[in-house]
Motif scaffolding. Structure first.
Motif, PDB file in Angstrom:
ATOM      1  N   GLU A  70       0.827  -1.209   0.000  1.00 59.35           N
ATOM      2  CA  GLU A  70       0.000   0.000   0.000  1.00 59.35           C
ATOM      3  C   GLU A  70       0.861   1.259   0.000  1.00 59.35           C
ATOM      4  OE1 GLU A  70      -3.541   0.268   2.311  1.00 59.35           O
ATOM      5  OE2 GLU A  70      -3.857  -1.904   2.282  1.00 59.35           O
ATOM      6  N   VAL A  71       1.998   1.211   0.667  1.00 56.68           N
ATOM      7  CA  VAL A  71       2.926   2.352   0.642  1.00 56.68           C
ATOM      8  C   VAL A  71       3.457   2.537  -0.775  1.00 56.68           C
ATOM      9  CG1 VAL A  71       5.079   3.310   1.548  1.00 56.68           C
ATOM     10  CG2 VAL A  71       3.534   2.045   3.066  1.00 56.68           C
ATOM     11  N   ALA A  72       3.839   1.440  -1.418  1.00 53.37           N
ATOM     12  CA  ALA A  72       4.330   1.511  -2.797  1.00 53.37           C
ATOM     13  C   ALA A  72       3.255   2.085  -3.719  1.00 53.37           C
ATOM     14  CB  ALA A  72       4.760   0.127  -3.269  1.00 53.37           C
ATOM     15  N   ARG A  73       2.014   1.646  -3.545  1.00 49.94           N
ATOM     16  CA  ARG A  73       0.896   2.147  -4.359  1.00 49.94           C
ATOM     17  C   ARG A  73       0.697   3.640  -4.130  1.00 49.94           C
ATOM     18  NH1 ARG A  73      -4.014   3.321  -2.861  1.00 49.94           N
ATOM     19  NH2 ARG A  73      -3.897   2.164  -0.926  1.00 49.94           N
ATOM     20  N   LEU A  74       0.773   4.087  -2.875  1.00 48.58           N
ATOM     21  CA  LEU A  74       0.587   5.500  -2.550  1.00 48.58           C
ATOM     22  C   LEU A  74       1.641   6.349  -3.259  1.00 48.58           C
ATOM     23  CD1 LEU A  74      -0.327   7.153   0.731  1.00 48.58           C
ATOM     24  CD2 LEU A  74       1.842   7.792  -0.280  1.00 48.58           C
ATOM     25  N   PHE A  75       2.900   5.932  -3.202  1.00 49.36           N
ATOM     26  CA  PHE A  75       3.958   6.727  -3.824  1.00 49.36           C
ATOM     27  C   PHE A  75       3.913   6.654  -5.345  1.00 49.36           C
ATOM     28  CE2 PHE A  75       5.437   7.115   0.446  1.00 49.36           C
ATOM     29  CZ  PHE A  75       6.020   8.374   0.454  1.00 49.36           C
ATOM     30  N   ALA A  76       3.472   5.527  -5.899  1.00 50.96           N
ATOM     31  CA  ALA A  76       3.292   5.442  -7.355  1.00 50.96           C
ATOM     32  C   ALA A  76       2.216   6.414  -7.804  1.00 50.96           C
ATOM     33  CB  ALA A  76       2.949   4.011  -7.765  1.00 50.96           C
ATOM     34  N   ARG A  77       1.135   6.475  -7.070  1.00 56.06           N
ATOM     35  CA  ARG A  77       0.042   7.401  -7.398  1.00 56.06           C
ATOM     36  C   ARG A  77       0.500   8.844  -7.244  1.00 56.06           C
ATOM     37  NH1 ARG A  77      -5.633   8.117  -6.283  1.00 56.06           N
ATOM     38  NH2 ARG A  77      -6.116  10.030  -7.395  1.00 56.06           N
ATOM     39  N   LEU A  78       1.235   9.110  -6.200  1.00 53.22           N
ATOM     40  CA  LEU A  78       1.764  10.448  -5.957  1.00 53.22           C
ATOM     41  C   LEU A  78       2.688  10.878  -7.095  1.00 53.22           C
ATOM     42  CD1 LEU A  78       2.167  12.854  -4.049  1.00 53.22           C
ATOM     43  CD2 LEU A  78       3.856  11.503  -2.840  1.00 53.22           C
ATOM     44  N   ASP A  79       3.527   9.963  -7.553  1.00 52.43           N
ATOM     45  CA  ASP A  79       4.425  10.256  -8.664  1.00 52.43           C
ATOM     46  C   ASP A  79       3.635  10.505  -9.947  1.00 52.43           C
ATOM     47  OD1 ASP A  79       7.010  10.600  -9.772  1.00 52.43           O
ATOM     48  OD2 ASP A  79       6.982   8.545 -10.514  1.00 52.43           O
ATOM     49  N   GLN A  80       2.628   9.680 -10.176  1.00 52.41           N
ATOM     50  CA  GLN A  80       1.802   9.810 -11.381  1.00 52.41           C
ATOM     51  C   GLN A  80       1.015  11.113 -11.387  1.00 52.41           C
ATOM     52  OE1 GLN A  80      -1.247   6.820 -11.634  1.00 52.41           O
ATOM     53  NE2 GLN A  80      -1.855   7.404 -13.689  1.00 52.41           N
ATOM     54  N   ASP A  81       0.394  11.448 -10.262  1.00 49.08           N
ATOM     55  CA  ASP A  81      -0.498  12.606 -10.207  1.00 49.08           C
ATOM     56  C   ASP A  81       0.203  13.936  -9.935  1.00 49.08           C
ATOM     57  OD1 ASP A  81      -2.445  10.726 -10.611  1.00 49.08           O
ATOM     58  OD2 ASP A  81      -3.572  11.176  -8.791  1.00 49.08           O
ATOM     59  N   ARG A  82       1.329  13.902  -9.215  1.00 49.57           N
ATOM     60  CA  ARG A  82       1.984  15.153  -8.831  1.00 49.57           C
ATOM     61  C   ARG A  82       3.455  15.214  -9.239  1.00 49.57           C
ATOM     62  NH1 ARG A  82      -2.729  16.481  -7.938  1.00 49.57           N
ATOM     63  NH2 ARG A  82      -3.438  17.718  -6.176  1.00 49.57           N
ATOM     64  N   GLY A  83       3.951  14.160  -9.883  1.00 45.71           N
ATOM     65  CA  GLY A  83       5.346  14.174 -10.297  1.00 45.71           C
ATOM     66  C   GLY A  83       6.327  13.936  -9.172  1.00 45.71           C
ATOM     67  N   GLY A  84       5.868  13.344  -8.104  1.00 52.54           N
ATOM     68  CA  GLY A  84       6.741  13.038  -6.969  1.00 52.54           C
ATOM     69  C   GLY A  84       6.511  13.988  -5.815  1.00 52.54           C
ATOM     70  N   VAL A  85       7.301  13.799  -4.787  1.00 48.11           N
ATOM     71  CA  VAL A  85       7.163  14.563  -3.557  1.00 48.11           C
ATOM     72  C   VAL A  85       8.474  15.298  -3.266  1.00 48.11           C
ATOM     73  CG1 VAL A  85       7.823  12.618  -2.060  1.00 48.11           C
ATOM     74  CG2 VAL A  85       6.390  14.434  -1.140  1.00 48.11           C
ATOM     75  N   ALA A  86       8.366  16.522  -2.779  1.00 54.47           N
ATOM     76  CA  ALA A  86       9.537  17.303  -2.392  1.00 54.47           C
ATOM     77  C   ALA A  86       9.712  17.325  -0.881  1.00 54.47           C
ATOM     78  CB  ALA A  86       9.408  18.726  -2.916  1.00 54.47           C
ATOM     79  N   LEU A  87       8.606  17.130  -0.163  1.00 51.60           N
ATOM     80  CA  LEU A  87       8.629  17.228   1.294  1.00 51.60           C
ATOM     81  C   LEU A  87       7.745  16.124   1.871  1.00 51.60           C
ATOM     82  CD1 LEU A  87       9.337  18.915   3.854  1.00 51.60           C
ATOM     83  CD2 LEU A  87       7.272  20.222   3.417  1.00 51.60           C
ATOM     84  N   LEU A  88       8.285  15.376   2.828  1.00 55.09           N
ATOM     85  CA  LEU A  88       7.545  14.310   3.495  1.00 55.09           C
ATOM     86  C   LEU A  88       7.470  14.614   4.977  1.00 55.09           C
ATOM     87  CD1 LEU A  88       6.305  11.413   3.762  1.00 55.09           C
ATOM     88  CD2 LEU A  88       8.671  10.588   3.975  1.00 55.09           C
ATOM     89  N   VAL A  89       6.250  14.588   5.508  1.00 63.70           N
ATOM     90  CA  VAL A  89       6.041  14.727   6.943  1.00 63.70           C
ATOM     91  C   VAL A  89       5.390  13.441   7.430  1.00 63.70           C
ATOM     92  CG1 VAL A  89       4.920  16.021   8.789  1.00 63.70           C
ATOM     93  CG2 VAL A  89       5.735  17.225   6.755  1.00 63.70           C
ATOM     94  N   ASN A  90       6.144  12.663   8.200  1.00 67.19           N
ATOM     95  CA  ASN A  90       5.626  11.420   8.774  1.00 67.19           C
ATOM     96  C   ASN A  90       4.906  11.757  10.073  1.00 67.19           C
ATOM     97  OD1 ASN A  90       6.455   9.194   7.052  1.00 67.19           O
ATOM     98  ND2 ASN A  90       8.532   9.852   7.523  1.00 67.19           N
ATOM     99  N   SER A  91       3.613  11.926   9.984  1.00 62.39           N
ATOM    100  CA  SER A  91       2.827  12.314  11.142  1.00 62.39           C
ATOM    101  C   SER A  91       1.844  11.236  11.578  1.00 62.39           C
ATOM    102  CB  SER A  91       2.063  13.610  10.836  1.00 62.39           C
ATOM    103  OG  SER A  91       1.308  14.004  11.946  1.00 62.39           O
ATOM    104  N   VAL A  92       1.747  10.165  10.808  1.00 57.53           N
ATOM    105  CA  VAL A  92       0.822   9.103  11.173  1.00 57.53           C
ATOM    106  C   VAL A  92       1.246   8.530  12.517  1.00 57.53           C
ATOM    107  CG1 VAL A  92       2.049   7.234   9.987  1.00 57.53           C
ATOM    108  CG2 VAL A  92      -0.398   7.080  10.301  1.00 57.53           C
ATOM    109  N   GLY A  93       0.266   8.189  13.332  1.00 54.06           N
ATOM    110  CA  GLY A  93       0.582   7.620  14.636  1.00 54.06           C
ATOM    111  C   GLY A  93      -0.580   6.824  15.177  1.00 54.06           C
ATOM    112  N   LEU A  94      -0.247   5.852  15.969  1.00 50.45           N
ATOM    113  CA  LEU A  94      -1.248   5.029  16.635  1.00 50.45           C
ATOM    114  C   LEU A  94      -1.471   5.616  18.010  1.00 50.45           C
ATOM    115  CD1 LEU A  94      -2.912   2.458  16.196  1.00 50.45           C
ATOM    116  CD2 LEU A  94      -1.035   1.168  17.204  1.00 50.45           C
ATOM    117  N   HIS A  95      -2.711   5.921  18.321  1.00 49.05           N
ATOM    118  CA  HIS A  95      -3.026   6.600  19.574  1.00 49.05           C
ATOM    119  C   HIS A  95      -3.908   5.738  20.463  1.00 49.05           C
ATOM    120  CE1 HIS A  95      -1.259  10.279  18.056  1.00 49.05           C
ATOM    121  NE2 HIS A  95      -1.868  10.017  16.917  1.00 49.05           N
ATOM    122  N   GLU A  96      -3.515   4.509  20.632  1.00 48.05           N
ATOM    123  CA  GLU A  96      -4.281   3.613  21.497  1.00 48.05           C
ATOM    124  C   GLU A  96      -3.724   3.678  22.899  1.00 48.05           C
ATOM    125  OE1 GLU A  96      -4.183  -0.290  19.847  1.00 48.05           O
ATOM    126  OE2 GLU A  96      -5.315   0.280  18.082  1.00 48.05           O
TER     127      GLU A  96
END
Length: 135
Positions: A70-96
């Motif tokens: 799913e991560v690979a799919r997300l970045f493939a889509r990002l590359d296809q739709d926006r030409g890649g990413v210049a800035l990544l913010v890893n903010s996902v977190g588990l809050h259990e």
């Protein structure tokens, strides 16, 4: 700081800190990509607020970042739709909230889940973002 024309992916951007970061990046002119796992409505609200601030159409992408494909799919889509990413913010977190009174097996499972979301997912995203950033 001006980020006009820069594509910024914010993981976990539907809620809490990820949402706040996405909005600040939009204020700085970034083309924000809003990632979410299960909070589609919150992610759409974040994207709408980013659009109102920038006049652009943010991309909203769903993925379970603990799943490598799913991560690979997300970045493939990002590359296809926006030409890649210049800035990544890893903010996902588990809050259990995990009570300390859990039996040892349940506590170990909770710990593994925290590592999967809070650490491994960030490493996966970095691994996929790097080639796009260097392109």
């Amino acid at each position: 700081m001006k980020l006009t024309g820069k594509v910024a992916l914010v993981t976990g951007a539907g809620k809490r800190l990820g949402r706040a970061i996405a909005l600040r990046l939009a204020d700085a002119g970034a083309d924000v990509v809003v990632h979410y796992h299960t909070s589609a409505g919150d992610a759409e609200a974040t994207a709408a607020e980013c659009a109102a601030r920038t006049g652009t159409t943010p991309l909203t992408l769903q993925a379970d970042l603990t799943v490598a494909d799913e991560v690979a799919r997300l970045f493939a889509r990002l590359d296809q739709d926006r030409g890649g990413v210049a800035l990544l913010v890893n903010s996902v977190g588990l809050h259990e909230k995990t009570p300390a009174t859990l039996d040892p097996d349940a506590l170990e499972d909770a710990f593994d889940a925290q590592l999967g979301v809070n650490l491994r997912s960030a490493a996966r995203c970095i691994r996929h973002a790097r080639p796009q950033m260097e392109a």
